[in-house]
Design an enzyme around this catalytic site. Structure first.
Site, PDB file in Angstrom:
ATOM      1  N   ASP A 473       0.835  -1.209   0.000  1.00  0.00           N
ATOM      2  CA  ASP A 473       0.000   0.000   0.000  1.00  0.00           C
ATOM      3  C   ASP A 473       0.868   1.257   0.000  1.00  0.00           C
ATOM      4  O   ASP A 473       2.089   1.208   0.257  1.00  0.00           O
ATOM      5  CB  ASP A 473      -0.887  -0.049   1.262  1.00  0.00           C
ATOM      6  CG  ASP A 473      -2.180   0.736   1.126  1.00  0.00           C
ATOM      7  OD1 ASP A 473      -2.322   1.481   0.154  1.00  0.00           O
ATOM      8  OD2 ASP A 473      -3.039   0.599   2.025  1.00  0.00           O
ATOM      9  N   ASP A 535     -10.828   2.080  -3.248  1.00  0.00           N
ATOM     10  CA  ASP A 535     -11.384   1.872  -1.910  1.00  0.00           C
ATOM     11  C   ASP A 535     -12.901   1.977  -1.929  1.00  0.00           C
ATOM     12  O   ASP A 535     -13.551   1.726  -0.910  1.00  0.00           O
ATOM     13  CB  ASP A 535     -10.812   2.902  -0.927  1.00  0.00           C
ATOM     14  CG  ASP A 535      -9.486   2.434  -0.342  1.00  0.00           C
ATOM     15  OD1 ASP A 535      -9.113   1.270  -0.561  1.00  0.00           O
ATOM     16  OD2 ASP A 535      -8.810   3.253   0.319  1.00  0.00           O
TER      17      ASP A 535
HETATM   18  C1  DGJ Z   1      -5.793   1.921   2.068  1.00  0.00           C
HETATM   19  C2  DGJ Z   1      -6.175   0.728   1.238  1.00  0.00           C
HETATM   20  O1  DGJ Z   1      -6.663   1.140  -0.008  1.00  0.00           O
HETATM   21  C3  DGJ Z   1      -7.172  -0.099   2.008  1.00  0.00           C
HETATM   22  O2  DGJ Z   1      -7.612  -1.165   1.215  1.00  0.00           O
HETATM   23  C4  DGJ Z   1      -6.552  -0.584   3.286  1.00  0.00           C
HETATM   24  O3  DGJ Z   1      -5.501  -1.451   3.009  1.00  0.00           O
HETATM   25  C5  DGJ Z   1      -6.071   0.622   4.102  1.00  0.00           C
HETATM   26  N1  DGJ Z   1      -5.220   1.478   3.335  1.00  0.00           N
HETATM   27  C6  DGJ Z   1      -5.314   0.155   5.319  1.00  0.00           C
HETATM   28  O4  DGJ Z   1      -4.783   1.193   6.026  1.00  0.00           O
END
Ligand code: DGJ
Length: 714
Positions: A473, A535
Site C-alpha cells: 500500500d 477503496d
Molecule cells: C488503504 C487501502 O486502499 C485499504 O484497502 C486498506 O488497506 C487501508 N489502506 C489500510 O490502512
C-alpha cells in the site's frame, strides 16, 4: 524498416513513418495510423510567410525548443550558459532485433520474434548533447513503444527541464481526447472532450501517478465509439508525476506529448551522464476505443507484467480490512480466516494493524515503519498463527488456505521507532515543516540506506512464515521534496526495491495499492500483477471505475471485492449476487467483509458466488474484453469476455434502475465467430451472427439486477 533516412514501423494494421529532412537534419513525422505501403507523398509546407516559420508548420518527431516552432517542445535543456535553445539533428541510426532493457525503469519486454527496435541518434553540435530516440514495434499488437536517452557529452553540467517520452504530431484538426480522472474512491472516470486550439494538459504533481489523472491518453476521431472509428492510445510506463499535453496549433496539426512532469524534473546532468525517459506505449485501432483497449490489454498481459501470476492462479481471497479494520488479535484474525475457508475462499489476507512494537499500529496514528509483529497481538510472532491458517482447508476442496499480509513500506509515522532513529530519511526541505497526511510522512526512496532498509524489513517478514501474498500500500502524495528532481530519483529507488523483492520472492503474489487505485499504472504492473482498483467497493460505482480502468489496463490486473452492506463508502444496499458479479469482472476476486456479520441468506450465497468466480476467472484473466454498454451511456452496462481460443465466453449484464413499462433490454454481443454456434448457459444454441446482430433479451425487474451468462462454442 529504414530506407536511407526514411523509417517505417509496420504492424498488423498500423504504420508509423517518419524521415530526416535533408535541409535541417530534423525528423519529420509522415504517418501514424492504418497501414500504408511503398512510397508516400511527402507533405509540403508551401511558401512560408508570417511569424510561424517552417519548423512550426511541419510534423516534428522530437520537437526541441527555440528555433521557430512555437508549439510545446518535447525537450527543454538549460545549458550551463543559461540558453534553452537546442538543435538536435539526425546523426545515424541502428536497428536492433528484440528490445534492449531500459536502464533502471520498468519496460515492455519481448524476444526478437516479438519486437524489433529502431534507435535514431540525434546530436546538437552546439551544446554537445545527444538524444537517442528508441522506437520498438510489437507488430502483433499494433504497438509502438518510445523512450529517449539524453546524454551530456560536453564539459559543464546541464539541466533537463522537460522531456517527453512520446511526442507525435497528427495531421488532424478535428480530434477528441479521452482521459481518466478522479480522486480517492472515485478513480478512472472517463473524460471525453474536444481538442481545442491551444494546449490542453493534465497530469500528476503528487509525486505518484495518482487518483487524479491516470498516465493515459486516447485521441479519437469525433465519431469514434467503442466499436467504430480510429483511436490512438498512449500509456506511460511510469509511476511518478507525469504530464500529458495535447496542442492544436495554428496550422491545424494536433501534437501530443506524454512524459515527465516538468515541474518535477529539473534533472542535473553532469558531463558523461545520461537521463533515460520512461517509455510510452502507443497503440492504434481502426476498430474503435474497444480495439485500442484490447491491444493494450494483451500487450500488457504478455509483455509487461513479469509475475508468474500474470494470467493464472489468482485464488479467491478474503481481505480483513473492511471486516475488522485495525481491531483484531491472534484469535479474531484466525476466526475470520476460518470463516473465509468455510465459505470457500482460498487465500486470507491480514490487512493493516499487525505490526509495531513500541508504537503498536492499533490506529493510523502510529507504527508505520516498524515492521515487526505487535507482541500484544501476536506474542509468539506470526509463524504459529500463519501455520494454523495455512492448515485450514477451503470448503469443498482439498486446497490449503494461503496467507497474505499488508505492508506500506514507503511510509513512516512520526510516532515510530524508525522515525525516532532516522528523522532524516523522510522527504523534507530544510527548515520547512514536514506536512503529515494520514499522520504519516514519506520515506525518501532515493536514498540507498532507505532502499536497503525496506528490502531487509520485507524480506525478514516474508522469510518468517509461509506468506505467499503481499498487498503493498501507499497512502499519501509527496510534499516537501528536497528538490524537484527527487521524484524521479525516488522512482528509480522504488523500482530497484520492487525489482529486488519480486525477483527474490517470485512465488509471492504481489498486489499494488495506493489508497485504492492511486498508483494504477503500467510501471507498478511490471512488478505487481494486480492492483487494488479502488477503496470504493460500492458495486454500482465499481462498474464505472472498473470499466474506466479497463480503458488502458487488462481486467486481469484489477483487484475487486464483494463487501458488506450497507456499503461503507456510499451507504447503499445492493444484493449479494450483484456485488459478486461486479467483483468477478476483476482478475483478483475477493471478499472484503466478515461473513459472521452477514444476513444468513447472503452468507449462504457466498460459496456459489465463489464457485462462479472461479469458473469465469480464467476467461477474465486471459480473454479479450468487449465493453458492450457503458454505465455512462446505458441503464444496462454489459461486458463480454471471450477466452483466448474463442471456445468460451462469459457475459455480464446489469440493470441499474427499474424501467417501468419498458421493453426488456436486448444486449447484442460482439467479437464472436459469426458462423459458429454457441450454447447459452448449457441450453439453447444460437449462431454468433444471431447473438451479435439480434442479441439476447434480459427480463430484469426492479433496481439493480444482474445476470451472468456462459457461452460455449460448439
Ligand atoms: C488503504 C487501502 O486502499 C485499504 O484497502 C486498506 O488497506 C487501508 N489502506 C489500510 O490502512
Amino acid at each position: 524498416m529504414a530506407d536511407g533516412t526514411s523509417f517505417a514501423l509496420n504492424g498488423k494494421t498500423v504504420s508509423y513513418r517518419f524521415h530526416v529532412d535533408n535541409t535541417t537534419g530534423d525528423l519529420y513525422g509522415d504517418h501514424f495510423g492504418g497501414s500504408v505501403t511503398g512510397d508516400i507523398p511527402l507533405e509540403s509546407v508551401g511558401d512560408v510567410n508570417g511569424w510561424v516559420g517552417t519548423p512550426g508548420r511541419v510534423r516534428r518527431e522530437f520537437p526541441d525548443q527555440g528555433r521557430g516552432d512555437f508549439r510545446i517542445p518535447a525537450i527543454r535543456i538549460r545549458q550551463s550558459e543559461g540558453y534553452t535553445v537546442s538543435d538536435l539533428q539526425y546523426k545515424s541510426h541502428e536497428i536492433i532485433a528484440g528490445k534492449p532493457a531500459l536502464s533502471g525503469l520498468p519496460a515492455t519486454t519481448g524476444s526478437k520474434e516479438d519486437v524489433s527496435t529502431l534507435v535514431v541518434h540525434l546530436y546538437d553540435k552546439y551544446s554537445d548533447v545527444s538524444a537517442d530516440l528508441s522506437y520498438s514495434i510489437f507488430p502483433n499488437y499494433d504497438a509502438i513503444v518510445r523512450s529517449v536517452n539524453v546524454t551530456n557529452h560536453g564539459t559543464a553540467n546541464i539541466t533537463i527541464e522537460s522531456l517527453a517520452s512520446l511526442s507525435v504530431d497528427l495531421p488532424f484538426e478535428d480530434l477528441e481526447m479521452i482521459s481518466l480522472r478522479g480522486d480517492w474512491a472515485r478513480e478512472a472516470h472517463r473524460e471525453r472532450r474536444k481538442v481545442e486550439y491551444g494546449i490542453q494538459s493534465f497530469g500528476s504533481a503528487t509525486g505518484y501517478s495518482s487518483h487524479l489523472h491516470n498516465p493515459f491518453l486516447a485521441l479519437v476521431e469525433p465519431s469514434a465509439t467503442e466499436s467504430h472509428g480510429e483511436a490512438w492510445g498512449f500509456s506511460l510506463v511510469y509511476t511518478g508525476s507525469f504530464s500529458i499535453d495535447v496542442e492544436k496549433g495554428s496550422q491545424g496539426f494536433t501534437r501530443a506529448l506524454v512524459g515527465f512532469n516538468p515541474g518535477h524534473l529539473s534533472w542535473n546532468l553532469p558531463p558523461g551522464e545520461t537521463l533515460t525517459s520512461p517509455e510510452c506505449v502507443s497503440v492504434y485501432s481502426k476498430d474503435g476505443i474497444g480495439g485500442m483497449s484490447r491491444s493494450l490489454h494483451s500487450l500488457y498481459r504478455k509483455h509487461l507484467i513479469k509475475s508468474k501470476f500474470a494470467t493464472s492462479d489468482r485464488p479467491a481471497l478474503l481481505n480483513s480490512w473492511e471486516g475488522l479494520s485495525f481491531d483484531y488479535n491472534e484469535t479474531s484474525i484466525y476466526n475470520l480466516a476460518n470463516e473465509a475457508a468455510e465459505v470457500g475462499a482460498k487465500l486470507f489476507v491480514m490487512d493493516d494493524g499487525w505490526f509495531g512494537e513500541k508504537y503498536p499500529r492499533t490506529s493510523d496514528e502510529q507504527g508505520l515503519g516498524d515492521w515487526v509483529p505487535n507482541p500484544d497481538r501476536f506474542p509468539n510472532g506470526l509463524e504459529p498463527m500463519v501455520k494454523n491458517i495455512t492448515g485450514l482447508k477451503a470448503a469443498n476442496s482439498s486446497t490449503n488456505m494461503r496467507f497474505g499480509i499488508w505492508v506500506e513500506p514507503e511510509m513512516v509515522n512520526p510516532n515510530s521507532t524508525l522515525y525516532n532513529e532516522h528523522p532524516d530519511w523522510v522527504l523534507h526541505a530544510g527548515p520547512y515543516p514536514r506536512t503529515e497526511r494520514r499522520n504519516q510522512l514519506v520515506l525518501n526512496l532515493a536514498l540507498p540506506e532507505v532502499q536497503e532498509f525496506i528490502i531487509k524489513s520485507i524480506s525478514d517478514i516474508l522469510s518468517s512464515a509461509d506468506i505467499t501474498y503481499v498487498k503493498w500500500d501507499n497512502n499519501r502524495g509527496m510534499h516537501e521534496m528536497p528538490s524537484p528532481a527527487t521524484d524521479h530519483a525516488y522512482m528509480l529507488g522504488m523500482y530497484h526495491v520492487f525489482d529486488t523483492l519480486t525477483s527474490k520472492f517470485p512465488d509471492v503474489l504481489w498486489e499494488g495499492c495506493a489508497s485504492g487505485g492511486g498508483r494504477f499504472d503500467p510501471g507498478v504492473l511490471q512488478y505487481f500483477p494486480q492492483i487494488w482498483t479502488s477503496d470504493d467497493t460500492d458495486a454500482v460505482q465499481r462498474i464505472t471505475i472498473q470499466l474506466g480502468t479497463s480503458l488502458a489496463y487488462p481486467p486481469s490486473a484489477m483487484g475487486a471485492h464483494l463487501s458488506a452492506v450497507p456499503n461503507q463508502q456510499t451507504g447503499r444496499t445492493i444484493s449479494v449476487a450483484f456485488r459478486g458479479h461486479v467483483a468477478m469482472m476483476g482478475g483478483s476476486f475477493g471478499l472484503e467483509l466478515d461473513p459472521a456479520e452477514m444476513p444468513a441468506d447472503d452468507k449462504a450465497a457466498l460459496p456459489g458466488l465463489i464457485a462462479l468466480a472461479e469458473k469465469v476467472n480464467p476467461i477474465v484473466l486471459t480473454g479479450e474484453m468487449w465493453r458492450l454498454n457503458l454505465p455512462e451511456d446505458s441503464n444496462w452496462p454489459a461486458v463480454l469476455f471471450i477466452s483466448e481460443n474463442g471456445q468460451q465466453a462469459v457475459l455480464f449484464v446489469f440493470q441499474l434502475s427499474a424501467n417501468i413499462d419498458h421493453s426488456w433490454p436486448r444486449i447484442r454481443l460482439q467479437g464472436l465467430d459469426a458462423k459458429a454456434s454457441y450454447k447459452v448457459d448449457g441450453n439453447a444454441s444460437y449462431t454468433g451472427a444471431t447473438l451479435m446482430n439480434l442479441g439476447l433479451q434480459f427480463p430484469f425487474d426492479g433496481d439493480l439486477g444482474s445476470q451472468v451468462v456462459m457461452l460455449e462454442k460448439q
